[in-house]
Design an enzyme around this catalytic site. Structure first.
Site: not given
Ligand code: UT7
Length: 330
Positions: A115, A257, A287
């Site tokens: 990225c 980004h 993204n």
């Molecule tokens: O160019 C670089 C590319 N990558 C990035 O920029 C990624 C950077 N990270 C992020 O944008 C965020 O970490 C994410 C959007 C990927 C995830 O958001 P988060 O607030 O960090 O969520 P999390 O991974 O801490 O998950 C929270 C909860 C989990 O459930 P439990 O364990 O609390 O029950 C996940 O399983 O949300 C759940 N979850 C979802 N729920 C609905 C994860 N993905 C999803 C989804 N829909 N798509």
């Protein structure tokens, strides 16, 4: 030795026609529109149709940038394509683009910095112009990343889209105000395992096992990446401002980004820069990896938000972990 300065002479961008909305994703994986919007700011993303490849998107963006710069493909001295989803491993996408554009036999090479690719490309172009080696350079960020996404993994499939952006970087005339002030690049390979595409290289060549285990898909530790994204982009922006003895209020626009709205807001908060001075285009593009910064820049130029004479701060981070910034007067 005379040192020249580089400037952005023109930009262009292109998004494929097909749109994948959050509602569409709700039918594929266990997710919902509210979760995606609240956690990322994304509502939809563009997806390239079958048979449309990274070089095709790059071509459209490049044509638009050349038109604004009032240059022809034959004027180009170098073509850089930042991508991690090139048409094929060999030859590079820049050579394919050179041919499709009808450019001359100039240098053409891809940049693999995920990225941060466009920011890396802009930096390389700036250096070739500063030394007087080249005058007109095409820098493209282009991805068809959806073909590397596992649509059973809700942690990644909601985040990414396809698209391309392009900039023509030219030698500034001596009396010209518009110029790149400085560029700042970093990489930290010690945390490279946070965001990987395991197969397809010499470490894990394609085999039946790759398909069985899904090793041809992007794998990401989202929460960890989030922290490093805020830290590295904030650091790269601090560095650019300090290097040029500037304060945040001297910057008209930050173009970060576009990975997650919450990451962008955290970086803006770090600088105490109001969000109305930050270009945010993530809602309908998601993204697009190496393409996000240049797509956002091009859109803000075309709709009149960004004007000539303004100071712009571009920043990005990506797999690697790579990061960087560019401070310029548009
Ligand atoms: O160019 C670089 C590319 N990558 C990035 O920029 C990624 C950077 N990270 C992020 O944008 C965020 O970490 C994410 C959007 C990927 C995830 O958001 P988060 O607030 O960090 O969520 P999390 O991974 O801490 O998950 C929270 C909860 C989990 O459930 P439990 O364990 O609390 O029950 C996940 O399983 O949300 C759940 N979850 C979802 N729920 C609905 C994860 N993905 C999803 C989804 N829909 N798509």
């Amino acid at each position: 030795m005379t040192q020249f300065r580089s400037r952005i002479a023109g930009t262009g961008s292109f998004l494929p026609e097909k749109i994948l909305t959050n509602a569409d994703l709700e039918k594929i994986v266990e997710t919902n529109d509210q979760w995606i919007v609240e956690r990322t700011g994304i509502k939809s993303r563009h997806i390239a149709a079958d048979g449309v490849n990274t070089s095709d998107l790059a071509l459209e963006a490049a044509k638009r940038a050349l038109e604004v710069a009032q240059l022809t493909p034959k004027d180009l001295d170098m073509i850089l394509v930042a991508t991690v989803s090139g048409d094929q491993p060999m030859p590079n996408t820049a050579c394919i683009l050179q041919h499709k554009l009808g450019a001359g036999q100039c240098m053409a090479v891809d940049i693999s910095a995920a990225c941060t690719g466009f920011v890396y490309g802009l930096t390389i172009a700036d250096q070739f112009i500063r030394t007087g080696t080249y005058k007109n350079i095409l820098v493209v960020g282009a991805e068809v990343l959806h073909r590397y996404i596992n649509y059973k993994d809700r942690g990644t499939c909601i985040l990414f889209g396809d698209g391309a952006g392009a900039a023509i970087i030219t030698r500034a005339k001596e009396d010209e105000d518009s110029k790149v002030y400085s560029t700042h690049l970093h990489a930290d390979g010690s945390i490279s395992d946070l965001f990987v595409l395991p197969a397809g290289g010499s470490a894990i060549p394609f085999s039946a096992r790759v398909l069985e285990e899904g090793l041809h898909y992007v794998q990401m530790k989202g929460r960890e990446i989030f922290k490093h994204a805020v830290r590295t982009m904030s650091h790269a922006c601090d560095e650019a401002l300090t290097h040029n003895n500037m304060t945040p209020d001297q910057v008209s626009w930050v173009i970060p980004h576009q990975a997650n709205l919450r990451i962008i807001e955290a970086v803006a908060k770090h600088f105490k820069i109001p969000m109305d001075k930050v270009v945010v285009e993530i809602e309908d593009t998601a993204n697009t990896s190496a393409a996000t910064v240049i797509i956002a820049l091009d859109r803000a130029i075309r709709d009149g938000r960004i004007q000539r004479g303004q100071n712009l701060l571009l920043t990005a981070f990506g797999a690697g972990i790579t990061s960087g910034s560019v401070l310029l007067r548009y």
